[in-house]
Design an enzyme around this catalytic site. Structure first.
Site, PDB file in Angstrom:
ATOM      1  N   PRO A  32       0.818  -1.208   0.000  1.00 34.85           N
ATOM      2  CA  PRO A  32       0.000   0.000   0.000  1.00 34.85           C
ATOM      3  C   PRO A  32       0.858   1.266   0.000  1.00 34.85           C
ATOM      4  O   PRO A  32       1.572   1.539   0.960  1.00 34.85           O
ATOM      5  CB  PRO A  32      -0.803  -0.124   1.303  1.00 34.85           C
ATOM      6  CG  PRO A  32      -0.663  -1.548   1.731  1.00 34.85           C
ATOM      7  CD  PRO A  32       0.655  -1.994   1.217  1.00 34.85           C
ATOM      8  N   GLU A  33       0.775   2.001  -1.076  1.00 32.47           N
ATOM      9  CA  GLU A  33       1.425   3.306  -1.174  1.00 32.47           C
ATOM     10  C   GLU A  33       0.304   4.341  -1.237  1.00 32.47           C
ATOM     11  O   GLU A  33      -0.855   3.997  -0.998  1.00 32.47           O
ATOM     12  CB  GLU A  33       2.332   3.348  -2.422  1.00 32.47           C
ATOM     13  CG  GLU A  33       3.348   2.203  -2.425  1.00 32.47           C
ATOM     14  CD  GLU A  33       4.221   2.153  -3.676  1.00 32.47           C
ATOM     15  OE1 GLU A  33       4.359   3.175  -4.354  1.00 32.47           O
ATOM     16  OE2 GLU A  33       4.752   1.062  -3.965  1.00 32.47           O
TER      17      GLU A  33
END
Length: 276
Positions: free
Chosen positions: A2-3
């Site tokens: 998750p960015e």
DNA sequence: CGATTCCCCTGATAGC
DNA sequence: TGCTATCAGGGGAATC
């Protein structure tokens, strides 16, 4: 992983469902996930608070609670935050469960146990470790071309290293850093202060572009990522270099290469992104 | 002080 | 086939 686009997608999928609900209780199966305060204190403080809204800063997801508290959640590598009914089967590696006033649950699962949850007073947000040193939000107005130019001039590190540095820009991780560099046609090993004005402009626009596209496509589900509904994203289909070693560059057809830059895999096109 | 290295952790994959 | 070694990586701590 998750960015920024993935955390933004989780935020958007959850905010309609969570806003206005009250947290009735918290079940903590793995205490180390709670960074602060102690698990007992955490449970006591959060009980009965209403979720007034959601926010995001870099890769941090923020749940604003009544009485000016904020729940700070970082998914790190394999963290998942999913809204579900209690009857739905509990996935492996579910470490924290928030029971909500409408009978449903907010579940935090994390295979590698790197993710962290923290509770802090709203006014202390800018003192929270990790949050307080974050660089500018790349999709907000404070991230300007001039700011990027000024900051690049001060640094003698490799571009890839710098893009991953959250104190430089908030929210980029390995996937979007590689994609931004490819789009800007810059080699990951280029030294930051060696960029021409033209190259700086390219990098600036590329960062914004790949993040916007990532959000538009509901994030990249390379491996573990799912949104707040447990659904995968679509951007992995549109990646141009990341995880594409040995495959042709979509721009020129040259075989995509991989190299380590400061301990992280970097995928790039040797023709489009020359070292010089 | 800034840069670099190590470490956390489990599952997938490579190698034998 | 089945075992072991290696790799993946965000960010904090330790170290240079």
């Amino acid at each position: 992983m998750p960015e920024l686009p993935e955390v933004e997608t989780v935020k958007r999928t959850l905010e309609l469902k969570l806003t206005g609900l009250t947290i009735d209780s918290v079940d903590i199966a793995m205490p180390k996930i709670i960074r602060e305060p102690s698990p007992q204190e955490f449970g006591a403080q959060i009980k009965g608070r209403k979720i007034t809204g959601l926010g995001r800063r870099g890769k941090y997801l923020l749940l604003y609670l009544s009485s000016d508290k904020v729940l700070i959640i970082h998914l790190r590598m394999t963290g998942r935050l999913i809204y579900a009914a209690p009857g739905e089967p509990l996935p492996r590696h579910t470490h924290v469960i928030f029971s909500l006033s409408n009978g449903n649950q907010l579940r935090f699962a994390d295979m590698r146990q790197f993710g962290r949850i923290q509770l802090a007073p709203k006014q202390a947000l800018n003192q929270v470790k990790g949050l307080k040193d974050l660089g500018p939000e790349p999709l907000e107005k404070d991230f300007t071309r001039n700011l990027l130019r000024r900051e690049l001039k001060r640094k003698r590190v490799r571009l890839k290293t710098l893009l991953l540095d959250q104190t430089f820009i908030a929210g980029l991780g390995n996937i979007y850093a590689d994609e931004a560099l490819h789009r800007a046609r810059l080699h990951p090993m280029r030294i930051a202060n060696s960029l021409s004005p033209r190259e700086i402009a390219n990098l600036y626009h590329s960062i914004i572009e790949v993040l916007r596209e990532g959000i538009q496509n509901r994030g990249t589900s390379f491996r573990d990522y799912v949104d707040g509904d447990g659904r995968k994203g679509n951007y992995q289909k549109l990646l141009r270099v990341y995880n594409r070693e040995g495959l042709p560059c979509p721009h020129c057809g040259t075989t995509i290469a991989r190299m380590k830059v400061s301990g992280r895999s970097s995928y790039f096109c040797p023709a489009c992104q020359r070292k010089q």
